[in-house]
Design a protein around this motif. Structure first.
Motif, PDB file in Angstrom:
ATOM      1  N   TYR A  65     -72.683  25.720   7.357  1.00 49.50           N
ATOM      2  CA  TYR A  65     -73.596  26.860   7.232  1.00 49.50           C
ATOM      3  C   TYR A  65     -72.840  28.183   7.273  1.00 49.50           C
ATOM      4  O   TYR A  65     -73.154  29.113   6.512  1.00 49.50           O
ATOM      5  N   LEU A  66     -71.837  28.280   8.132  1.00 52.53           N
ATOM      6  CA  LEU A  66     -71.013  29.482   8.164  1.00 52.53           C
ATOM      7  C   LEU A  66     -70.279  29.643   6.835  1.00 52.53           C
ATOM      8  O   LEU A  66     -70.183  30.749   6.294  1.00 52.53           O
ATOM      9  N   LEU A  70     -70.297  32.840   4.209  1.00 48.17           N
ATOM     10  CA  LEU A  70     -69.073  33.530   3.831  1.00 48.17           C
ATOM     11  C   LEU A  70     -68.760  33.368   2.348  1.00 48.17           C
ATOM     12  O   LEU A  70     -68.152  34.239   1.728  1.00 48.17           O
ATOM     13  N   GLY A  71     -69.196  32.236   1.776  1.00 46.74           N
ATOM     14  CA  GLY A  71     -68.925  31.957   0.375  1.00 46.74           C
ATOM     15  C   GLY A  71     -69.570  32.932  -0.589  1.00 46.74           C
ATOM     16  O   GLY A  71     -69.206  32.978  -1.770  1.00 46.74           O
ATOM     17  N   GLN A 292     -73.421  28.008  17.700  1.00 51.33           N
ATOM     18  CA  GLN A 292     -74.521  28.618  18.451  1.00 51.33           C
ATOM     19  C   GLN A 292     -75.003  29.902  17.794  1.00 51.33           C
ATOM     20  O   GLN A 292     -76.204  30.194  17.770  1.00 51.33           O
ATOM     21  N   ALA A 293     -74.070  30.686  17.253  1.00 49.57           N
ATOM     22  CA  ALA A 293     -74.416  31.977  16.648  1.00 49.57           C
ATOM     23  C   ALA A 293     -73.536  32.210  15.418  1.00 49.57           C
ATOM     24  O   ALA A 293     -72.651  33.069  15.432  1.00 49.57           O
ATOM     25  N   PRO A 294     -73.750  31.447  14.353  1.00 49.62           N
ATOM     26  CA  PRO A 294     -72.890  31.584  13.158  1.00 49.62           C
ATOM     27  C   PRO A 294     -72.897  32.977  12.552  1.00 49.62           C
ATOM     28  O   PRO A 294     -71.902  33.398  11.967  1.00 49.62           O
ATOM     29  N   GLN A 295     -74.002  33.693  12.704  1.00 50.19           N
ATOM     30  CA  GLN A 295     -74.039  35.052  12.154  1.00 50.19           C
ATOM     31  C   GLN A 295     -73.053  35.966  12.872  1.00 50.19           C
ATOM     32  O   GLN A 295     -72.453  36.854  12.264  1.00 50.19           O
ATOM     33  N   GLN A 296     -72.884  35.739  14.184  1.00 46.35           N
ATOM     34  CA  GLN A 296     -71.909  36.514  14.945  1.00 46.35           C
ATOM     35  C   GLN A 296     -70.498  36.209  14.446  1.00 46.35           C
ATOM     36  O   GLN A 296     -69.684  37.115  14.230  1.00 46.35           O
TER      37      GLN A 296
END
Length: 306
Positions: A65-66, A70-71, A292-296
């Motif tokens: 998901y990260l 980023l892709g 836990q917090a991929p957006q971070q």
């Protein structure tokens, strides 16, 4: 946000995503004994490249998901460490599974993948943290920046959990290896939630769990065995790294989950202080901030390209 603005934002997101190919998973041979399973997202308009390095007991699927996020703007690479997922499991007399062995894997992968190091950000966690730093001692231009966190760069057992201290000690390491292998299912089920309040826990996808389980005994060296071998050389490589901290010229940022119960934030604080690198404490996050917090994590990586 108005309906019109939402529609514009969605359209813009679609246009950016259109630049990136879908996640591709294949295998790449790095040496006669090492073939790694990798995940890659290519983007013809990439602003740079991100290399994601996982920890224990993870596989490349931890980054899905990260990597998709980023892709949109970058080319993204990740691979299973030898001993993990679907990568090679050579015997320990052919490959040491030590941090310095993994450092060579990092260097070889970057070179073989043809990655432009001047536009590369490495994000590494847990056992993945020390290898790129060891590589950077020998090759300061290995990346534009390395972001590391929730790992053990220094020989400070007092900052580590009881099980990790016992795995680090030769007298108890074999017993801990046996316990890790015997408790594989429990580790995969509960490792990611320990130390977090119920409101802070996160879902670990079923297919990611299945991938960790399937990969654990993929070959004659289990994931638990690889973890044991890593720790059997850990003190040596930590002490070497600390003795050569003055040679660490690559830009590095240290990030740490405030609620990490496996490796205390004091480890990160001391490493950052000793090396003169910036330290960011992540409130309410545990040992696996990228899950836990991929957006971070995405924000930290994107900022590294500025």
């Amino acid at each position: 946000m108005s309906a019109l603005k939402k529609a514009i934002a969605a359209a813009a997101s679609t246009l950016v995503l259109a630049n990136a190919t879908a996640q591709e998973i294949d295998h790449v041979t790095l040496s006669p004994d090492i073939t790694v399973r990798r995940m890659i997202i290519k983007n013809p308009a990439a602003k740079g490249t991100v290399l994601l390095l996982h920890g224990f007991p993870e596989t490349v699927l931890t980054w899905r998901y990260l990597a998709r996020d980023l892709g949109r703007d970058y080319e993204v690479h990740a691979f299973d460490w030898p001993g993990y997922g679907q990568s090679s499991r050579p015997s320990a007399d052919k490959f040491g599974y030590a941090p310095r062995d993994y450092a060579q894997v990092v260097r070889t992968y970057i070179e073989q993948a043809g990655i432009d190091r001047t536009r590369l950000v490495i994000y590494a966690t847990d056992i993945g943290g020390l290898p790129p730093l060891l590589a950077a001692l020998e090759q300061p231009d290995i990346a534009k920046k390395i972001i590391v966190g929730d790992f053990a760069p220094l020989d400070r057992p007092q900052y580590m959990s009881d099980r990790l201290r016992s795995l680090k000690a030769p007298a108890s390491a074999e017993a801990i290896r046996d316990a890790i292998n015997q408790n594989r299912d429990e580790i995969i089920e509960n490792t990611f939630r320990r130390g977090l309040d119920a409101s802070e826990q996160f879902i670990v996808a079923a297919d990611f769990k299945a991938d960790m389980l399937a990969g654990w005994t993929h070959g004659s060296v289990s994931t638990g065995d690889a973890f044991y071998h890593y720790y059997s050389h850990f003190t040596r490589d930590q002490q070497y790294f600390e003795a050569n901290l003055a040679r660490l010229k690559t830009p590095v940022q240290v990030v740490w989950g405030e609620k990490d119960i496996y490796i205390d934030k004091k480890m990160g604080e001391e490493f950052a202080d000793r090396s003169g690198k910036p330290f960011v404490l992540l409130p309410k996050l545990g040992h696996y901030p990228h899950l836990q917090a991929p957006q971070q994590a995405s924000r930290e990586i994107r900022a590294a390209f500025d």
